[in-house]
Design a protein around this motif. Structure first.
Motif, PDB file in Angstrom:
ATOM      1  N   VAL A   1       0.831  -1.211   0.000  1.00 21.21           N
ATOM      2  CA  VAL A   1       0.000   0.000   0.000  1.00 21.21           C
ATOM      3  C   VAL A   1       0.859   1.252   0.000  1.00 21.21           C
ATOM      4  CG1 VAL A   1      -1.629   1.352   1.374  1.00 21.21           C
ATOM      5  CG2 VAL A   1      -2.007  -1.097   1.054  1.00 21.21           C
TER       6      VAL A   1
ATOM      7  N   VAL B   1       2.585   1.823  -3.458  1.00 28.61           N
ATOM      8  CA  VAL B   1       1.625   2.215  -4.493  1.00 28.61           C
ATOM      9  C   VAL B   1       1.161   3.653  -4.275  1.00 28.61           C
ATOM     10  CG1 VAL B   1      -0.695   1.775  -5.397  1.00 28.61           C
ATOM     11  CG2 VAL B   1       0.880  -0.132  -5.016  1.00 28.61           C
ATOM     12  N   GLU B   2       0.862   4.014  -3.018  1.00 26.87           N
ATOM     13  CA  GLU B   2       0.470   5.395  -2.728  1.00 26.87           C
ATOM     14  C   GLU B   2       1.560   6.372  -3.155  1.00 26.87           C
ATOM     15  OE1 GLU B   2      -2.480   6.220   0.865  1.00 26.87           O
ATOM     16  OE2 GLU B   2      -0.666   5.203   1.545  1.00 26.87           O
TER      17      GLU B   2
ATOM     18  N   LEU C   1       0.152  -5.825  -3.521  1.00 27.43           N
ATOM     19  CA  LEU C   1      -0.994  -5.360  -2.729  1.00 27.43           C
ATOM     20  C   LEU C   1      -1.686  -6.516  -2.011  1.00 27.43           C
ATOM     21  CD1 LEU C   1      -2.469  -2.731  -5.214  1.00 27.43           C
ATOM     22  CD2 LEU C   1      -1.471  -2.234  -2.967  1.00 27.43           C
TER      23      LEU C   1
ATOM     24  N   LYS D   1      -8.037  -3.348  -4.100  1.00 29.74           N
ATOM     25  CA  LYS D   1      -6.941  -3.746  -4.984  1.00 29.74           C
ATOM     26  C   LYS D   1      -7.299  -3.461  -6.438  1.00 29.74           C
ATOM     27  CE  LYS D   1      -3.867  -7.583  -6.126  1.00 29.74           C
ATOM     28  NZ  LYS D   1      -3.429  -8.950  -5.748  1.00 29.74           N
TER      29      LYS D   1
ATOM     30  N   LEU E   1      -6.939   0.279  -7.108  1.00 26.90           N
ATOM     31  CA  LEU E   1      -5.547   0.712  -7.161  1.00 26.90           C
ATOM     32  C   LEU E   1      -4.851   0.204  -8.420  1.00 26.90           C
ATOM     33  CD1 LEU E   1      -4.697   0.152  -3.401  1.00 26.90           C
ATOM     34  CD2 LEU E   1      -4.809   2.357  -4.560  1.00 26.90           C
TER      35      LEU E   1
ATOM     36  N   GLN F   1      -5.748   2.364 -11.293  1.00 28.43           N
ATOM     37  CA  GLN F   1      -5.029   3.638 -11.283  1.00 28.43           C
ATOM     38  C   GLN F   1      -3.575   3.470 -11.721  1.00 28.43           C
ATOM     39  OE1 GLN F   1      -5.797   7.023 -10.663  1.00 28.43           O
ATOM     40  NE2 GLN F   1      -7.779   6.134 -11.149  1.00 28.43           N
TER      41      GLN F   1
ATOM     42  N   ILE G   1      -6.969   4.838   1.186  1.00 28.20           N
ATOM     43  CA  ILE G   1      -5.716   4.793   0.442  1.00 28.20           C
ATOM     44  C   ILE G   1      -5.734   5.838  -0.668  1.00 28.20           C
ATOM     45  CG2 ILE G   1      -4.159   3.311  -0.874  1.00 28.20           C
ATOM     46  CD1 ILE G   1      -5.699   0.912   0.421  1.00 28.20           C
TER      47      ILE G   1
ATOM     48  N   MET H   1      -4.770   7.928  -4.052  1.00 25.80           N
ATOM     49  CA  MET H   1      -4.494   7.461  -5.405  1.00 25.80           C
ATOM     50  C   MET H   1      -3.902   8.574  -6.272  1.00 25.80           C
ATOM     51  SD  MET H   1      -7.500   4.689  -6.203  1.00 25.80           S
ATOM     52  CE  MET H   1      -8.849   5.846  -6.406  1.00 25.80           C
TER      53      MET H   1
ATOM     54  N   GLU I   1     -14.502   3.906  -3.994  1.00 23.10           N
ATOM     55  CA  GLU I   1     -13.446   4.841  -4.362  1.00 23.10           C
ATOM     56  C   GLU I   1     -14.069   6.139  -4.864  1.00 23.10           C
ATOM     57  OE1 GLU I   1     -11.560   4.183  -8.236  1.00 23.10           O
ATOM     58  OE2 GLU I   1     -12.801   2.362  -8.410  1.00 23.10           O
TER      59      GLU I   1
END
Length: 384
Positions: free
Chosen positions: A168, A171-172, A200, A208, A211, A214, A341, A343, A358
């Protein structure tokens, strides 16, 4: 020296908070509302401010300024009636009850609590120490990132970012870095590397999917199941001979404890201070540990800020109990918690159950929570 007499003085006079992490910041805030007469409270931190981790991706993305995510410890200490010592702890003499500081005189304690966080450096990866920056400690990383962005905008370095670790946090940071550089008008290239084929792994199906979408939409170059051979001055060399060029390489793969804890003689679990249900060291009743540097022996949990925040009232009660003779309270961490989370842009995903939730409204929700946490600290800083 690491041994000590386990008998505490009948009434502790000196309480030392080692580190300005989330738990200790909240303890100082509550202490200021109801201080205990006759007790000297001290907080030790490497710098005069402590960053709030929940807003770090927003800082990297350019949504927040550095000041917005920094807890100014000076006004907080004044409010709590505590003395603030700017210095880096690097040892504890448990016989003399002294906290050793790098290049400074030691500080005596009757009771002490550790909230010193973790690091995400990769010491076993050749070249990492010389040519990469770990995402933790946050303060050092935040400054390195701002310096990189300034140099990229000036044309002094290519706007190429490599993030090691596709959990996480990684990826962030990859999405946030891409957003920041694109907003600066730069043709950003962001690569995300992970040794595992499945990334993830700690989030549910819905989050997941959001993300991963994205990552694809933002043209993040995801390389899973790879082996890094070394970090160089110009990028990341992979097993097999390929080199991925980068202007900055960020380490976000896992977490490591502070190395100096090994010499304290405390019981450690994978390097983290082992504590019981009251947050007290299982080795030494004069020492507590909270936040990421602690291992909850009675209820092991992953490293997450939500636990540090919820440990604060328990630590506060138990420090007071040591003084007043009252009973200590246990800390019972929840089994699960909601993850919000980021993005990159002002969008976020919620990791709860298996639903895909989201959007911009999730980011506004996260933003509200983060600003609410920081508000009392900012109010103290503004009022002086």
């Amino acid at each position: 020296m690491t041994g000590r007499d386990d008998n505490l003085p009948s009434r502790p006079r000196d309480i030392v908070l080692i580190g300005g992490g989330h738990t200790h910041a909240l303890v100082l805030l509550a202490w200021g509302k109801a201080p205990v007469p006759g007790v000297r409270l001290t907080v030790i931190n490497p710098g005069p401010t402590a960053p709030y981790s929940g807003m770090l991706p927003g800082l990297i993305a350019g949504h927040y300024t550095r000041q917005q995510l920094e807890i100014d410890l000076a006004p907080l200490a004044r409010y709590a009636g505590a003395r603030l010592i700017t210095g880096r702890a690097d040892g504890i003499d448990r016989v003399a009850r002294m906290v050793h500081l790098h290049g400074q005189a030691p500080i005596r304690y009757d009771l002490a609590s550790l909230d010193i966080g973790i690091t995400s450096d990769l010491p076993n990866l050749p070249g990492f120490a010389d040519h990469a920056i770990p995402a933790k400690p946050l303060g050092t990383f935040a400054q390195a990132w701002e310096d990189f962005v300034a140099r990229a905008r000036a044309g002094a370095v290519a706007p190429r970012v490599t993030v090691i670790g596709a959990g996480v946090a990684g990826v962030e940071l990859a999405l946030a870095a891409r957003h920041r550089l694109m907003q600066a008008g730069l043709s950003a290239e962001v690569t995300l590397l992970d040794a595992a084929e499945d990334i993830l792994r700690d989030v549910r199906r819905g989050a997941k999917a959001a993300l991963m979408e994205q990552i694809r939409a933002q043209n993040i170059d995801l390389r899973a199941g790879i082996t890094i051979r070394r970090i160089t001055a110009t990028g990341t060399a992979l097993e097999g001979g390929e080199t991925i060029p980068a202007g900055i390489v960020i380490g976000a793969a896992g977490s490591r404890p502070q190395g100096w804890l090994k010499a304290t003689g405390l019981h450690l679990t994978d390097g983290f201070v082992t504590v019981d249900e009251t947050l007290r060291s299982v080795t030494d009743p004069a020492l507590y540990a909270v936040g990421d540097c602690a291992h909850l022996s009675h209820a092991p949990r992953p490293k997450a800020g939500v636990y540090a925040v919820r440990e604060a009232p328990v630590l506060l009660h138990n420090l007071r109990a040591e003084i007043t003779g009252d009973g200590r309270k246990p800390y019972h961490p929840q089994r699960d918690y909601l993850k919000l989370i980021s993005m990159g842009g002002k969008r976020a995903a919620a990791d709860r159950l298996s639903l895909r939730v989201e959007g911009a409204w999730v980011w506004r929700w996260k933003d509200h929570i983060d600003r609410k946490f920081m508000r009392p600290f900012h109010d103290l800083a503004r009022d002086g």
